[in-house]
Design a protein around this motif. Structure first.
Motif, PDB file in Angstrom:
ATOM      1  N   ARG A 159       0.407  -7.853  -9.539  1.00 52.80           N
ATOM      2  CA  ARG A 159      -0.847  -7.866  -8.799  1.00 52.80           C
ATOM      3  C   ARG A 159      -1.396  -6.452  -8.628  1.00 52.80           C
ATOM      4  O   ARG A 159      -0.663  -5.465  -8.772  1.00 52.80           O
ATOM      5  N   PRO A 160      -2.690  -6.296  -8.288  1.00 50.97           N
ATOM      6  CA  PRO A 160      -3.300  -4.973  -8.128  1.00 50.97           C
ATOM      7  C   PRO A 160      -2.635  -4.156  -7.017  1.00 50.97           C
ATOM      8  O   PRO A 160      -1.977  -4.696  -6.126  1.00 50.97           O
ATOM      9  N   GLN A 161      -2.860  -2.860  -7.064  1.00 47.82           N
ATOM     10  CA  GLN A 161      -2.224  -1.937  -6.130  1.00 47.82           C
ATOM     11  C   GLN A 161      -2.485  -2.300  -4.669  1.00 47.82           C
ATOM     12  O   GLN A 161      -1.558  -2.279  -3.848  1.00 47.82           O
ATOM     13  N   ASP A 162      -3.732  -2.629  -4.308  1.00 51.52           N
ATOM     14  CA  ASP A 162      -4.034  -2.913  -2.905  1.00 51.52           C
ATOM     15  C   ASP A 162      -3.297  -4.143  -2.404  1.00 51.52           C
ATOM     16  O   ASP A 162      -2.862  -4.195  -1.247  1.00 51.52           O
ATOM     17  N   GLU A 163      -3.106  -5.130  -3.275  1.00 51.76           N
ATOM     18  CA  GLU A 163      -2.374  -6.331  -2.882  1.00 51.76           C
ATOM     19  C   GLU A 163      -0.889  -6.035  -2.689  1.00 51.76           C
ATOM     20  O   GLU A 163      -0.246  -6.577  -1.784  1.00 51.76           O
TER      21      GLU A 163
ATOM     22  N   PHE B 263       0.313  -3.134  -1.718  1.00 51.71           N
ATOM     23  CA  PHE B 263       0.410  -2.390  -0.462  1.00 51.71           C
ATOM     24  C   PHE B 263       0.394  -3.342   0.741  1.00 51.71           C
ATOM     25  O   PHE B 263       1.179  -3.175   1.689  1.00 51.71           O
ATOM     26  N   LYS B 264      -0.481  -4.342   0.703  1.00 50.27           N
ATOM     27  CA  LYS B 264      -0.553  -5.310   1.796  1.00 50.27           C
ATOM     28  C   LYS B 264       0.731  -6.126   1.880  1.00 50.27           C
ATOM     29  O   LYS B 264       1.206  -6.454   2.978  1.00 50.27           O
TER      30      LYS B 264
ATOM     31  N   GLU C  42       3.365  -4.123   3.637  1.00 56.17           N
ATOM     32  CA  GLU C  42       3.096  -4.099   5.077  1.00 56.17           C
ATOM     33  C   GLU C  42       3.629  -5.367   5.735  1.00 56.17           C
ATOM     34  O   GLU C  42       4.258  -5.322   6.800  1.00 56.17           O
TER      35      GLU C  42
ATOM     36  N   TYR D 186       3.685   0.944  -7.710  1.00 50.84           N
ATOM     37  CA  TYR D 186       2.916   0.541  -6.538  1.00 50.84           C
ATOM     38  C   TYR D 186       3.841   0.234  -5.356  1.00 50.84           C
ATOM     39  O   TYR D 186       3.552   0.617  -4.214  1.00 50.84           O
TER      40      TYR D 186
ATOM     41  N   GLN E 185       5.122   3.483  -3.919  1.00 49.98           N
ATOM     42  CA  GLN E 185       4.065   4.143  -3.150  1.00 49.98           C
ATOM     43  C   GLN E 185       3.918   3.506  -1.765  1.00 49.98           C
ATOM     44  O   GLN E 185       3.745   4.201  -0.759  1.00 49.98           O
ATOM     45  N   ALA E 186       3.990   2.187  -1.746  1.00 48.51           N
ATOM     46  CA  ALA E 186       3.791   1.463  -0.489  1.00 48.51           C
ATOM     47  C   ALA E 186       4.947   1.648   0.484  1.00 48.51           C
ATOM     48  O   ALA E 186       4.743   1.690   1.704  1.00 48.51           O
TER      49      ALA E 186
END
Length: 285
Positions: free
Chosen positions: A60-64, A66-67, A70, A115, A118-119
């Motif tokens: 999945r994309p980087q922002d997903e 990261f979420k 979290e 990713y 990074q997260a």
């Protein structure tokens, strides 16, 4: 102290073996799987041992991603050890891989681990502790015919990990690259042969020979995944037979076959350096 592990690709193979061993040792595990429903048996065994199942597609994309981290961190309040284990191998002649195959191979084996790392790093850095474990392969050091794409992804992951280790050690965060040889998991059964099939011109060549070797080896690998999980745990935690290696090595080779291949590769590299020394030194001002 009880540690919190986040392990990707925990539905089978080394990921599943490691998750169960960590739980047996009294630690907490968040076991990430792309499809827990399809991997119901593995999910059930992890939950029965006290682990948490977490649905995650590492492509999945980087922002997903990261979420997702979290959300995962909220389960126990932190992630102490991130194990980037999810991966697979696309096989075939280098010239025939489709764009889709190339992108998917790198999304799974390279972009996903980057990713996720990074997260997870901000939380580890704030606590001045943590461990990033990246599952490479003997192919991350020695690329065989048919494995150009897979080897490229693992070489990339190792380069990332090596540089990463030098960036984050001063924050109390360690990095470990695992280089397994052939272990008796479903890895060989799950390998994907080039969707364009093998061109007739490659029949009988090194590509064909290695593919046939892989097919014959499936289910007959010498490596014991349970022992691999135990050694990984020991080196990461500083306990047992492998405990003395904690913090002393960047790469952990697992399996006699991997040791032999990597040793031969290093000897060839050293030979190349020495043979070309005069030419190498001739380029300085």
């Amino acid at each position: 102290m009880v540690s919190v592990w986040f392990i990707t690709g925990a539905s089978n193979g080394l990921g599943l073996s490691l998750a169960l061993y960590v739980l047996k040792s009294g630690h907490n595990v968040i076991a990430a799987m792309r499809n827990p429903t399809r991997s119901a048996e593995a999910a059930k065994s992890i939950e029965a041992a006290g682990g948490k199942i977490f649905q995650l597609d590492v492509t999945r994309p980087q922002d997903e991603i990261f979420k997702a981290i979290e959300t995962a961190e909220a389960i126990y309040g932190r992630i102490d050890i991130l194990v980037n284990n999810a991966g697979y191998s696309a096989l075939g002649p280098a010239e025939t891989f489709s764009e889709r195959e190339i992108i998917r191979q790198f999304q799974t084996n390279v972009f996903g681990p980057i990713y996720l790392t990074q997260a997870a790093l901000p939380g580890m850095r704030s606590r001045r502790s943590g461990t990033i474990v990246n599952l490479s392969s003997v192919a991350g050091q020695d690329g065989l015919p048919t494995c150009s794409l897979y080897a490229a992804s693992k070489f990339s992951l190792e380069g990332f990990s090596e540089a990463l280790s030098r960036e984050i050690s001063e924050f109390g965060i360690s990095t470990l690259i695992i280089e397994p040889g052939a272990f008796r998991t479903n890895f060989l059964h799950a390998m994907e042969v080039d969707e364009n099939s093998i061109p007739e011109v490659y029949q009988g060549t090194a590509v064909d020979q290695v593919l046939n070797k892989f097919k014959a080896a499936a289910g007959n690998q010498i490596g014991d995944p349970l022992k691999a999980a135990e050694r990984m745990f020991e080196v990461i935690m500083g306990e047992g037979q492998g405990g003395s290696l904690k913090g002393k090595i960047l790469r952990l080779v697992l399996g006699k076959d991997a040791y032999s291949r990597i040793t031969a590769k290093i000897k060839k590299q050293q030979s190349d350096l020495e043979v070309a020394r005069e030419v190498t030194f001739s380029t300085d001002l």
